[in-house]
Design a protein around this motif. Structure first.
Motif, short mmCIF file in Angstrom:
data_model
loop_
_atom_site.label_atom_id
_atom_site.label_comp_id
_atom_site.label_asym_id
_atom_site.label_seq_id
_atom_site.Cartn_x
_atom_site.Cartn_y
_atom_site.Cartn_z
N GLU A 13 0.83 -1.20 0.00
CA GLU A 13 0.00 0.00 0.00
C GLU A 13 0.86 1.24 0.00
N MET A 14 1.93 1.21 0.78
CA MET A 14 2.81 2.39 0.81
C MET A 14 3.44 2.64 -0.55
N VAL A 15 3.88 1.61 -1.21
CA VAL A 15 4.51 1.79 -2.53
C VAL A 15 3.51 2.28 -3.54
N ALA A 16 2.27 1.69 -3.48
CA ALA A 16 1.24 2.13 -4.41
C ALA A 16 0.91 3.58 -4.19
N ALA A 17 0.83 3.99 -2.92
CA ALA A 17 0.54 5.39 -2.62
C ALA A 17 1.65 6.27 -3.11
N ALA A 18 2.90 5.82 -2.94
CA ALA A 18 4.04 6.63 -3.41
C ALA A 18 4.02 6.77 -4.90
N ARG A 19 3.72 5.71 -5.64
CA ARG A 19 3.67 5.78 -7.11
C ARG A 19 2.53 6.69 -7.55
N LYS A 20 1.43 6.54 -6.89
CA LYS A 20 0.29 7.39 -7.25
C LYS A 20 0.63 8.83 -7.04
N ALA A 21 1.32 9.11 -5.95
CA ALA A 21 1.70 10.49 -5.68
C ALA A 21 2.71 10.97 -6.69
N ASP A 22 3.59 10.08 -7.14
CA ASP A 22 4.62 10.51 -8.10
C ASP A 22 4.04 10.79 -9.46
N SER A 23 3.15 9.89 -9.92
CA SER A 23 2.68 9.98 -11.30
C SER A 23 1.52 10.92 -11.45
N GLY A 24 0.85 11.22 -10.43
CA GLY A 24 -0.43 11.86 -10.62
C GLY A 24 -0.52 13.33 -10.42
N LYS A 25 -1.04 13.66 -9.31
CA LYS A 25 -1.66 14.97 -9.14
C LYS A 25 -0.63 16.09 -9.14
N SER A 26 -1.01 17.10 -9.87
CA SER A 26 -0.08 18.23 -10.00
C SER A 26 -0.05 19.07 -8.74
N ALA A 27 -1.18 19.04 -7.99
CA ALA A 27 -1.21 19.85 -6.79
C ALA A 27 -0.27 19.34 -5.74
N GLU A 28 -0.11 17.99 -5.73
CA GLU A 28 0.76 17.44 -4.73
C GLU A 28 2.20 17.41 -5.16
N ALA A 29 2.46 17.60 -6.47
CA ALA A 29 3.82 17.50 -6.99
C ALA A 29 4.81 18.40 -6.28
N PRO A 30 4.46 19.66 -6.08
CA PRO A 30 5.47 20.50 -5.41
C PRO A 30 5.72 20.10 -3.98
N SER A 31 4.69 19.48 -3.34
CA SER A 31 4.92 19.14 -1.94
C SER A 31 5.88 17.98 -1.79
N GLU A 32 5.84 16.98 -2.78
CA GLU A 32 6.70 15.82 -2.62
C GLU A 32 8.16 16.16 -2.72
N PRO A 33 8.53 17.00 -3.69
CA PRO A 33 9.96 17.36 -3.68
C PRO A 33 10.38 18.03 -2.40
N ALA A 34 9.44 18.77 -1.83
CA ALA A 34 9.81 19.39 -0.56
C ALA A 34 10.04 18.34 0.48
N ALA A 35 9.11 17.35 0.49
CA ALA A 35 9.30 16.29 1.48
C ALA A 35 10.55 15.51 1.22
N GLU A 36 10.79 15.26 -0.13
CA GLU A 36 11.99 14.51 -0.46
C GLU A 36 13.24 15.29 -0.09
N SER A 37 13.12 16.60 -0.24
CA SER A 37 14.30 17.40 0.13
C SER A 37 14.59 17.33 1.61
N SER A 38 13.48 17.13 2.40
CA SER A 38 13.70 17.04 3.83
C SER A 38 14.16 15.66 4.23
N ALA A 39 13.88 14.67 3.33
CA ALA A 39 14.26 13.31 3.69
C ALA A 39 15.73 13.15 3.91
N PRO A 40 16.55 13.64 3.02
CA PRO A 40 17.98 13.50 3.29
C PRO A 40 18.39 14.15 4.58
N GLU A 41 17.72 15.19 4.88
CA GLU A 41 18.09 15.82 6.13
C GLU A 41 17.77 14.94 7.32
N ALA A 42 16.55 14.28 7.20
CA ALA A 42 16.19 13.41 8.31
C ALA A 42 17.08 12.19 8.35
#
Ligand code: FES
Length: 352
Positions: A13-42
């Protein structure tokens, strides 16, 4: 406003949600890079710990999880031993939002993940590889089954090593054919029986024996008579002029056909061309009007009476008659002699 607490998600489910978030919605697109940018920090253990606690409680407090958080949670579940208690420790920490001790524990779990058997990679690199297709990310069994056939042909296209041809064997190294019993007999027949003097002798003896057998078989059968028929026709009486001696039947039948007088009567008769001396064939001499024997000089008149030479008696006559078709027919099976009075027999002449 308090957000509803998230349920524990399985890895799929987590992987499916991640793929859906990656491929899909434009509104969420800017938020994921932000989260991903914070991931290395974490994930980075050397990052400033003061800023991290502020971000982590916000994510753990039931807010929408970013992709990095989902993958971190999935790795924590997959990790053997120490990974299991970590989510349990994280949840209480999330409930006690001000407790910063949970975050370092979660942060410490991140460095432990690279110690897993798999190669250590951060979330951003994993996602970028997944998007680019260079390295396939986690997938379901159905997706793996769909991709499996495409990989098999690639394995078959391996270039084959070119093997150089073997050098040709010399004659002495080649296997010799085995000589069977029949071939040995054939060699004996060809070499000894036919190719030597002994063979020639045997062949000659065989030919001689064959000829002797044929000769014996021929001896057992009588010779075939090749004489011409005794009766033959010489033509019509009108074809013979008075006083004529026809000699054309000598070669085939050995007879003269004469139209002349005997005892004052004109008649046609057939004289046998055999000398009464020793059996030579006399010749008719038209210029001398006589038959002359070349052997001993006997001479005969036109009527066949002997008058010179050693011939003891006149020539002989064959039987002659008129056939049904009016032709003269001569029969050589019957002979008439003048000295015994047979020429007076009507069968010995045809009156004209
Ligand atoms: Fe004719 Fe002697 S055979 S004359």
């Amino acid at each position: 406003m308090a957000e509803p607490e998230k349920k524990k998600m399985s890895v799929a489910e987590m992987v499916a949600a991640a793929r859906k978030a990656d491929s899909g919605k434009s509104a969420e697109a800017p938020s994921e890079p932000a989260a991903e940018s914070s991931a290395p920090e974490a994930a980075a253990p050397t990052a400033a710990p003061a800023a991290k606690p502020a971000a982590k409680p916000a994510a753990a407090g039931g807010a929408k999880m970013s992709v990095a958080e989902m993958l971190a949670a999935a790795r924590a579940e997959k990790a053997p031993g120490a990974a299991a208690p970590k989510p349990a420790a994280a949840k209480p920490v999330a409930a006690e939002k001000p407790a910063p001790a949970a975050k370092p524990a979660a942060a410490k779990a991140a460095p432990k993940a690279p110690a897993a058997p798999t190669a250590p990679k951060d979330t951003g690199s994993i996602l970028s590889e997944t998007r680019s297709g260079a390295k396939p990310g986690p997938m379901s069994k159905a997706e793996a089954a769909l991709k499996a056939p495409a990989a098999k042909p690639a394995a078959k296209e391996k270039p084959r090593a070119v093997v150089p041809p073997m050098p040709a064997k010399p004659d002495y190294a080649k296997p010799k054919p085995k000589v069977t019993v029949d071939e040995s007999r054939r060699n004996f027949l060809t070499d000894v029986m036919l190719g030597s003097f002994l063979g020639i002798g045997f062949v000659s003896m065989g030919v001689t024996f064959g000829l002797w057998t044929l000769g014996t078989a021929r001896f057992m059968f009588p010779n075939v008579l090749t004489e011409p028929p005794s009766k033959f026709k010489v033509g019509f009486p009108s074809n013979f002029a008075p006083g004529q001696v026809e000699t054309k039947f000598i070669p085939q039948y050995g007879v003269w056909v004469v139209n002349y007088e005997y005892n004052g009567k004109s008649e046609i008769y057939a004289l046998r061309s055999v000398c009464t001396h020793l059996g030579c064939t006399p010749n008719w001499l038209e210029g001398e009007q006589k038959f002359k024997c070349p052997c001993h000089g006997s001479g005969f008149y036109k009527d066949g009476i002997n008058f010179e030479g050693p011939a003891p008696r006149p020539l002989e006559r064959y039987a002659i008659r008129l056939a049904d078709d009016g032709q003269l027919e001569i029969d050589k099976s019957k002979i008439f002699q003048e000295e015994i009075g047979q020429w007076s027999d009507p069968a010995s002449f045809v009156a004209v």
